[in-house]
Design a protein around this motif. Structure first.
Motif: not given
Length: 666
Positions: A396-417
């Motif tokens: 793992f590059q840094y820390n894959p256990s951060l739930s909020s970061a995963w959710i933010q990533w999905t929000q970014v991808e959802g913004a571009v549909e």
């Protein structure tokens, strides 16, 4: 007799005074003069003889004789009162020039600040301010310009300034105050500074008063930082004070010099915290940030501001800890200078040197503002996902256990549909060991439900139930089945009908959840599930459905158990008793309680299972009395089964089921 006594003890002062008093009473003036002359010749340090001698001559209006006596006395350099008596003699007869000369001779003998002030005040009172200024100037020249000498001469400076104030020479007074205060430390000039403050409040303009207060506070803060160099709050106060003074000068149109502010900041940041613990550095790092902000905003010296940021970053021990706010402030400074590449280099160096969530979040937010979505994806991949090292090694590059970061990533991808990428990210996230997995699952399910994908959402709930049987999952699952999904508006603003919910399927999920929680023995979760189920039935069910849920609701009963401290004593506790559990565990007791509830509904009475000790005692006494009074008669009502059953505590009924059933039979 007196002469014979003086022959024996010629230094007895009281004897001389009594002898002269006797001669004066006898009006032997010349004889008294001779006695005083003999006395002061023999005892020149006895002031009382001199005072009486002078008083005699002045009483006889022999002023030259009195002056001659004073001159003889002054040759012995007596104390200050003797000099003042001589001066007052000359003042009484308006010989002011003679009095001024006496002051000058007195200063030559006793050049203390108090005597200088008295001389100057005398010259001022007789209407010669120039002479008074000359006296003060001579005094200041006498004391010199060194700190210790000026400290002794504070009284002279204060009196000099007050004289100029009385003469309405305010600028002269201000210069005198500033001259003295500039050469004295705050600890040694408190009184003088208080006088200067009062002077400015009375005779200065607004700017003068502000400068006075500024100087007073500056001295106070300087003392604090001199006592403790790591008192960063005092450094903050001093720096803000100097910044305010600098801004005030700029607003007044003067050519402001920032060197004083810079000098304060340089002295402040030189006091590095002694320990490499972050809590000691938090206040210290804000000094650097304020320093850089001052250079950027107030002086507009951008190169110097950049140097401040670089020096601060170089100073922090990044291998032990770092400050994301420092890196981000430096990066946004470069953005304001329209140098995006420099900002990216700064944040890239921060992630490579000391990665932490705030740095990733700040860097991602920056790229989002710049609409660089490819860079955002790359940053999230470095932040959360895995990278290959060799053929079969994944790290793992840094820390894959951060739930909020995963959710933010999905929000970014959802913004571009890019919904397929969103699902892929969610799938990757739920496979990790997350710090808060429940919020990731909820976000995943809410995403599918928001897209109207009921089957996908249902599948996710089933997967989640394989991991956990929490009552909230069943409640959310059931409410999803009962709700309408996919409703909204299209691009033209037309409403889109969604897929209606299925209350029966939701009801089945509630039943399923109830059974699962019952099998796990989780009473509180079952009760909470029934509460949610009851609210659901209030909205979607009929009377039969609501009655069915009501039959399952538990009752709170008081029970006793052995204390956990090993004392074998009984302690009271409250327990939830579910009807179906009681029916399965003890059918006879369940039948008894059902009969009692039916009797209560029919008669409006009831059984009380929560009796106080006092009430139980009184009831037992009354039962004994009634048994004695109705022996052989009233007891027949109980024998034919028509009488009501006797009430008792719930604990006794649990312990002795047979006795309870006999009571019911009676």
């Amino acid at each position: 007799m007196f002469e014979r006594a003086l022959d024996v003890d010629p230094r007895h002062v009281d004897l001389w005074i009594r002898y002269t008093d006797m001669e004066l009473k006898a009006r032997n003036i010349n004889h008294a003069r001779n006695l005083f002359d003999r006395g002061v010749t023999l005892l020149p340090r006895v002031d009382s003889l001199w005072y009486k001698y002078v008083y005699l001559e002045e009483l006889l209006l022999n002023i030259p004789g009195a002056r001659q006596i004073f001159e003889r006395w002054m040759e012995w350099e007596p104390n200050d009162k003797a000099w003042q008596s001589y001066i007052k003699l000359e003042e009484r007869y308006n010989e002011l020039d003679r009095a001024s000369d006496i002051y000058e001779r007195w200063i030559g003998v006793r050049p203390i600040p108090k005597n200088w002030v008295l001389w100057a005040k005398f010259e001022e009172d007789r209407g010669k301010p120039d002479k008074a200024r000359e006296v003060f100037q001579t005094a200041l020249e006498f004391f010199g310009d060194e700190e210790e000498q000026i400290e002794k001469a504070q009284v002279v400076f204060g009196a000099f300034a007050r004289m100029e104030t009385r003469l309405k020479e305010y600028e002269r007074a201000r210069v005198i105050y500033k001259f003295a205060l500039a050469r004295l430390p705050r600890s040694k000039s408190a009184n003088l500074y208080a006088q200067y403050t009062r002077f400015e409040k009375q005779h200065g303009d607004k700017s003068g008063v502000e400068l006075t207060v500024l100087g007073k506070r500056r001295i106070q803060y300087e003392e604090e930082v001199a006592f403790d160099g790591t008192n960063y709050d005092a450094w903050f106060s001093l720096a803000r004070l100097e910044e305010d003074a600098y801004r005030a000068e700029k607003e007044d149109g003067e050519e402001a010099d920032p060197s004083r502010v810079r000098e304060v900041y340089e002295r402040a940041v030189a006091n590095v915290p002694p320990a490499t613990e972050k809590r000691f550095w938090r206040r210290y790092i804000y000094l650097w940030l304020q320093y850089a902000a001052f250079e950027e905003i107030d002086t507009e010296d951008y190169d110097r501001a950049r140097d401040v940021y670089k020096a601060a970053i170089k100073l922090v021990p990044h291998k032990v800890f770092t400050f994301a706010k420092l890196w981000l402030a430096y990066a946004y400074f470069e953005i304001r200078r329209l140098d995006v590449n420099a900002a990216r280099k700064v944040l890239g160096a921060s992630i490579g040197m000391c990665p932490k969530p705030k740095l990733f979040s700040g860097y991602i937010e920056l790229e989002m503002r710049l609409r660089e979505f490819d860079r955002v994806r790359t940053l999230y991949e470095k932040f959360l996902t895995v990278s290959a090292h060799g053929k079969h090694v994944l790290t793992f590059q840094y820390n894959p256990s951060l739930s909020s970061a995963w959710i933010q990533w999905t929000q970014v991808e959802g913004a571009v549909e890019d919904f397929e990428r969103v699902r892929a990210i969610f799938e990757l996230a739920v496979q990790q060991d997350l710090d808060m997995p429940e919020i990731v699952w909820k976000a995943y399910i809410d995403f599918e439900a928001g897209e109207g994908e009921r089957e996908r959402a249902r599948h996710l709930y089933e997967r989640l139930l394989e991991r956990t049987a929490h009552y909230k999952v069943f409640v959310s699952y059931a409410l999803m089945e009962a709700s309408e999904l996919g409703a909204g508006e299209d691009e033209d603003g037309n409403e889109i009908a969604g897929e209606a919910g299925d209350p029966e399927r939701a009801r089945a999920i509630f039943e399923r959840g109830y059974k699962v929680l019952r099998s796990r023995g989780e009473k509180e979760d079952r009760a909470l599930l029934l509460d949610a189920w009851g609210k659901f039935e209030d909205e979607h069910g009929d009377d039969a459905d609501r009655a069915r849920v009501a039959e399952l609701r538990p009752q709170t009963r008081q029970k006793w158990r052995k204390a956990e401290d090993g004392s074998n004593e009984l302690e009271m506790y409250w327990d939830l008793v579910f009807p179906d559990d009681e029916k399965e565990a003890n059918p006879s007791a369940h039948a008894f309680f059902q009969a009692a509830q039916q009797w209560k509904k029919a008669t409006g009475a009831g059984l009380n299972y929560e009796m106080d000790s006092d009430d139980s005692d009184s009831d037992s006494d009354s039962d004994d009395d009634s048994a004695d009074d109705n022996e052989g008669g009233a007891g027949e009502d109980g024998a034919d089964g028509s009488g009501a059953p006797k009430s008792g505590s719930e604990e006794q009924m649990d312990e002795d089921q047979g006795s309870r059933m006999e009571t019911l039979g009676r």
